[in-house]
Design a protein around this motif. Structure first.
Motif, short mmCIF file in Angstrom:
data_model
loop_
_atom_site.label_atom_id
_atom_site.label_comp_id
_atom_site.label_asym_id
_atom_site.label_seq_id
_atom_site.Cartn_x
_atom_site.Cartn_y
_atom_site.Cartn_z
N LEU A 1 -6.28 -13.21 -9.11
CA LEU A 1 -5.08 -12.71 -9.77
C LEU A 1 -3.99 -12.30 -8.79
N TYR A 2 -4.24 -12.41 -7.50
CA TYR A 2 -3.23 -12.07 -6.50
C TYR A 2 -2.35 -13.29 -6.26
N THR A 3 -1.08 -13.04 -5.98
CA THR A 3 -0.15 -14.12 -5.70
C THR A 3 0.56 -13.83 -4.39
N ILE A 4 0.54 -14.79 -3.47
CA ILE A 4 1.21 -14.66 -2.19
C ILE A 4 2.39 -15.63 -2.16
N PHE A 5 3.55 -15.13 -1.75
CA PHE A 5 4.74 -15.96 -1.59
C PHE A 5 4.96 -16.20 -0.11
N ARG A 6 5.00 -17.48 0.28
CA ARG A 6 5.13 -17.85 1.69
C ARG A 6 6.36 -18.72 1.92
N HIS A 7 6.86 -18.65 3.15
CA HIS A 7 7.90 -19.59 3.58
C HIS A 7 7.26 -20.97 3.67
N LEU B 1 3.75 -10.20 -1.92
CA LEU B 1 2.38 -10.24 -2.44
C LEU B 1 2.37 -9.47 -3.74
N ILE B 2 1.83 -10.08 -4.78
CA ILE B 2 1.67 -9.39 -6.06
C ILE B 2 0.18 -9.19 -6.29
N ILE B 3 -0.19 -7.94 -6.54
CA ILE B 3 -1.58 -7.61 -6.84
C ILE B 3 -1.61 -6.72 -8.08
N ASN B 4 -2.78 -6.60 -8.67
CA ASN B 4 -2.98 -5.72 -9.81
C ASN B 4 -3.92 -4.61 -9.35
N ILE B 5 -3.55 -3.38 -9.60
CA ILE B 5 -4.30 -2.24 -9.07
C ILE B 5 -4.30 -1.09 -10.07
N ASP B 6 -5.32 -0.26 -10.00
CA ASP B 6 -5.35 0.93 -10.85
C ASP B 6 -4.29 1.92 -10.40
N LEU C 1 1.71 -4.74 -8.70
CA LEU C 1 2.35 -4.13 -7.55
C LEU C 1 2.90 -5.25 -6.67
N LEU C 2 4.12 -5.10 -6.19
CA LEU C 2 4.77 -6.09 -5.34
C LEU C 2 4.95 -5.51 -3.95
N ASN C 3 4.29 -6.10 -2.95
CA ASN C 3 4.47 -5.69 -1.55
C ASN C 3 5.54 -6.57 -0.91
N LEU C 4 6.47 -5.92 -0.20
CA LEU C 4 7.59 -6.61 0.43
C LEU C 4 7.89 -6.00 1.79
N LYS C 5 8.38 -6.82 2.71
CA LYS C 5 8.82 -6.32 4.01
C LYS C 5 10.22 -5.72 3.84
N CYS C 6 10.48 -4.64 4.57
CA CYS C 6 11.79 -4.00 4.48
C CYS C 6 12.02 -3.13 5.69
N GLY C 7 13.19 -2.55 5.77
CA GLY C 7 13.47 -1.56 6.79
C GLY C 7 12.89 -0.22 6.39
N ALA D 1 6.54 -2.01 -4.68
CA ALA D 1 7.32 -1.70 -5.88
C ALA D 1 6.41 -1.91 -7.09
N LEU D 2 6.35 -0.91 -7.93
CA LEU D 2 5.56 -1.04 -9.16
C LEU D 2 6.32 -1.96 -10.11
N LEU D 3 5.62 -2.92 -10.67
CA LEU D 3 6.24 -3.84 -11.62
C LEU D 3 5.97 -3.38 -13.04
N ASP D 4 6.35 -2.13 -13.29
CA ASP D 4 6.16 -1.52 -14.61
C ASP D 4 7.49 -1.04 -15.19
N HIS D 5 8.56 -1.65 -14.75
CA HIS D 5 9.92 -1.36 -15.21
C HIS D 5 10.48 -0.05 -14.64
N THR D 6 9.82 0.55 -13.64
CA THR D 6 10.39 1.74 -13.00
C THR D 6 11.45 1.34 -11.98
N VAL D 7 11.40 0.12 -11.50
CA VAL D 7 12.40 -0.40 -10.56
C VAL D 7 13.19 -1.47 -11.29
N PRO D 8 14.52 -1.35 -11.32
CA PRO D 8 15.34 -2.34 -12.02
C PRO D 8 15.14 -3.76 -11.46
N ALA D 9 15.20 -4.75 -12.34
CA ALA D 9 14.97 -6.15 -11.95
C ALA D 9 15.93 -6.59 -10.85
#
Length: 92
Positions: A6-12, A21-26, A40-46, A69-77
């Motif tokens: 159920l995990y999804t990795i986005f690569r160049h 990386l998208i994962i599902n977690i408690d 949950l969406l993991n992303l590189k950032c400053g 970033a939680l993908l539960d609508h707490t962060v705007p699209a």
């Protein structure tokens, strides 16, 4: 399908570095008092972006340069899209 189907990795496509990386977690794993699971969406950032509302230090990653970033609508699209673009640029 592997250990984590159920995990999804986005690569160049050119260098194969991953930028998302998208994962599902408690929620409880994140110490969030909410029943059930969340995508949950993991992303590189400053490092300064960790303080943005709805963004937490990365789960299971380097917490200085990665966020979750939680993908539960707490962060705007729109904010999610901008963070994905930033992560893509930073990992290129």
């Amino acid at each position: 399908m592997g250990k984590y189907p159920l995990y999804t990795i986005f690569r160049h496509t050119d260098n194969h570095k991953w930028f998302a990386l998208i994962i599902n977690i408690d929620y409880a794993t994140l110490k969030i008092d909410h029943p059930g699971q969340v995508d949950l969406l993991n992303l590189k950032c400053g490092p300064n972006l960790i303080q943005i509302l709805g963004i937490i230090p990365a789960y299971h990653m380097n917490k200085t340069h990665w966020i979750s970033a939680l993908l539960d609508h707490t962060v705007p699209a729109e904010q999610i899209r901008n963070l994905i673009n930033l992560s893509y640029q930073l990992t290129n």
